[in-house]
Design a protein around this motif. Structure first.
Motif, short mmCIF file in Angstrom:
data_model
loop_
_atom_site.label_atom_id
_atom_site.label_comp_id
_atom_site.label_asym_id
_atom_site.label_seq_id
_atom_site.Cartn_x
_atom_site.Cartn_y
_atom_site.Cartn_z
N ILE A 253 -30.01 49.45 50.29
CA ILE A 253 -31.01 50.26 49.79
C ILE A 253 -32.86 49.09 50.08
O ILE A 253 -33.85 49.28 50.32
CB ILE A 253 -30.85 50.94 48.61
CG1 ILE A 253 -30.84 52.38 49.23
CG2 ILE A 253 -32.58 51.42 47.81
CD1 ILE A 253 -29.52 52.66 47.66
N LEU A 254 -32.33 47.85 48.81
CA LEU A 254 -33.55 46.68 48.51
C LEU A 254 -33.94 45.86 49.88
O LEU A 254 -33.84 45.24 49.52
CB LEU A 254 -32.52 46.48 47.21
CG LEU A 254 -32.65 46.87 45.92
CD1 LEU A 254 -31.62 46.65 44.95
CD2 LEU A 254 -33.92 47.94 45.65
N ASP A 255 -32.80 46.10 51.14
CA ASP A 255 -33.21 44.84 52.08
C ASP A 255 -32.64 43.82 51.46
O ASP A 255 -32.89 43.09 51.59
CB ASP A 255 -34.66 45.65 52.91
CG ASP A 255 -34.31 44.09 53.82
OD1 ASP A 255 -33.60 44.36 54.82
OD2 ASP A 255 -36.22 44.11 54.21
N GLY A 256 -31.79 43.30 50.63
CA GLY A 256 -30.94 42.44 50.48
C GLY A 256 -30.13 41.90 50.63
O GLY A 256 -29.36 42.74 52.03
N LYS A 257 -29.21 41.13 50.16
CA LYS A 257 -28.22 40.35 50.35
C LYS A 257 -27.05 40.38 49.01
O LYS A 257 -27.44 39.94 48.00
CB LYS A 257 -28.43 39.26 50.85
CG LYS A 257 -28.87 38.13 51.80
CD LYS A 257 -29.70 37.30 52.45
CE LYS A 257 -29.91 36.98 53.58
NZ LYS A 257 -30.45 35.42 54.36
N VAL A 258 -25.68 40.83 49.40
CA VAL A 258 -24.91 40.38 48.94
C VAL A 258 -24.07 39.40 48.07
O VAL A 258 -23.70 38.53 49.34
CB VAL A 258 -23.55 41.80 48.99
CG1 VAL A 258 -22.19 41.36 47.73
CG2 VAL A 258 -24.01 43.15 48.68
N ILE A 259 -24.21 38.85 47.13
CA ILE A 259 -22.73 37.60 46.78
C ILE A 259 -22.38 37.66 46.44
O ILE A 259 -22.01 39.13 45.29
CB ILE A 259 -24.14 36.10 45.50
CG1 ILE A 259 -25.71 35.56 46.73
CG2 ILE A 259 -23.44 35.21 45.42
CD1 ILE A 259 -25.63 35.39 45.72
N THR A 260 -21.11 37.16 46.63
CA THR A 260 -19.26 37.62 46.42
C THR A 260 -18.61 36.27 46.50
O THR A 260 -19.05 35.50 47.60
CB THR A 260 -19.16 39.05 46.72
OG1 THR A 260 -17.72 39.29 46.14
CG2 THR A 260 -19.25 38.64 48.97
N ASN A 261 -17.57 37.01 46.80
CA ASN A 261 -15.87 35.79 46.70
C ASN A 261 -15.53 36.73 46.38
O ASN A 261 -14.41 35.94 47.04
CB ASN A 261 -15.90 35.09 45.81
CG ASN A 261 -15.75 35.55 44.31
OD1 ASN A 261 -15.16 36.32 43.80
ND2 ASN A 261 -15.48 34.18 43.51
#
Length: 365
Positions: A253-261
């Motif tokens: 929806i936000l055209d973003g990236k997910v930061i995760t581990n």
């Protein structure tokens, strides 16, 4: 206030009574059992309509006022609970549906009562469909970049919002990365992630409670002490989805990236085409490169899986497997790297004792 409204209803009922009698005055005058009223029976009938309508409205006034007040309270409570985005998108969809219904039924005026009923049914149907569709598509409708023509920017095209998941917040290394200035773009913290952190912080398990409180402290540190822009996304994406699925949908929806581990979330995101920044991959990428034949000093901590092996760790957490290092547990030894193995879980270094290699070379000589 109630007395005033009741008086207004009484006057309104009297007016309706007069109007109904006046509309059917000729038919009422023709009734044979009203001939005894004389030539002024028209005025008498109007007076009866006035008194009867006002009396009925006066008697029904408390019920009407009570029902109207309850309906207003119910509608007000529903409006307060409904997000503003739902109200705006629903209003747009309702207007569009009614407009389409008006254009489709503009030629039904000549059908009389049947045409009126058909127009009402079509208007209600298209209005309801427009309302439901617009609410379901609210995230896309209220996001201008989804339907407005794209404007090219030279600098900010590559800067996308970074959405944090629960694991990376609890991990804490994201604060250090933000402090170095390598991370660009706003950090988005979804409301459902904050809710999950709150549940973890309130857990009966001491370990979980400490992890949740650590995550909340990390967020406060990022928001108050660092220069990174932090945004909280309050709207819920889809209550029926799990947290990981909500994260991926929000990223779309936000055209973003997910930061995760989270390794599993990383794999699912790759399948769905959602860009992911994995903290563990970043940590592995910035570890110093070790080549076979290099010397290093290792503190052997425990024994390994194979016979005679000893295990040590570098400062960055890299595991070193020392062949023949079991008898040196608790000691610091010099080793020579024999091979390096890169896995999804991290980097492993295999080494042998320098003294053992020197003994082998002397025996060969």
């Amino acid at each position: 206030m109630g007395r005033t409204v009741r008086q207004i209803l009484t006057i309104f009922g009297g007016v309706l009574g007069i109007a109904s009698v006046f509309q059917n005055l000729h038919a009422l005058k023709a009734l044979p059992y009203l001939n005894g009223l004389g030539p002024d029976r028209g005025a008498i009938l109007l007076g009866i309509g006035l008194i009867g309508g006002g009396l009925i409205a006066y008697i029904l006034g408390p019920w009407l006022i009570n029902g109207a007040s309850k309906a207003m309270e119910w509608g007000e409570s529903r409006l307060q609970k409904t997000p503003t985005q739902d109200l705006l998108s629903g209003s747009v969809g309702l207007i569009v549906g009614l407009l389409i219904a008006f254009l489709l039924t503009s030629e039904l005026n000549g059908l009389g009562l049947v045409g009126v009923l058909i127009r009402i049914a079509i208007s209600v149907g298209f209005g309801y469909v427009g309302l439901r569709v617009s609410i379901r598509k609210k995230d896309e409708l209220m996001r201008p970049q989804s339907w407005l023509p794209r404007v090219k920017h030279r600098v900010n095209d590559s800067v996308k919002p970074k959405i944090l998941d629960t694991s990376v917040i609890i991990d804490g290394r994201i604060a250090d990365i933000c402090q170095t200035g390598f991370l660009e773009g706003p950090l988005v913290i979804p409301g459902f992630v904050l809710e999950e952190l709150r549940h973890i912080a309130d857990s009966a398990d001491v370990l979980k409670r400490n992890r949740g409180r650590r995550g909340l402290d990390i967020l406060n540190h990022i928001q108050k002490e660092l220069k990174t822009q932090v945004q909280v996304y309050e709207r819920d994406v889809d209550p029926s989805l799990e947290v990981d699925s909500k994260l991926l949908k929000l990223a779309k929806i936000l055209d973003g990236k997910v930061i995760t581990n989270d390794f599993n979330l990383n794999k699912v995101a790759e399948l769905q085409g959602v860009p992911v920044l994995n903290i563990n991959e970043l940590a592995n990428a910035v570890k110093p490169v070790v080549l076979p034949g290099e010397e290093m000093v290792v503190h052997v901590i425990k024994d390994g899986k194979e016979s005679g092996q000893g295990i040590g760790y570098l400062d960055d957490g890299t595991m070193i497997v020392v062949d023949g290092g079991r008898k040196f547990i608790g000691q610091t030894v010099t080793v020579i790297v024999t091979s390096v193995l890169q896995t999804a879980a991290g980097r492993m270094i295999f080494a042998k004792l320098k003294s053992a290699l020197g003994a082998v070379e002397l025996s060969e000589a």
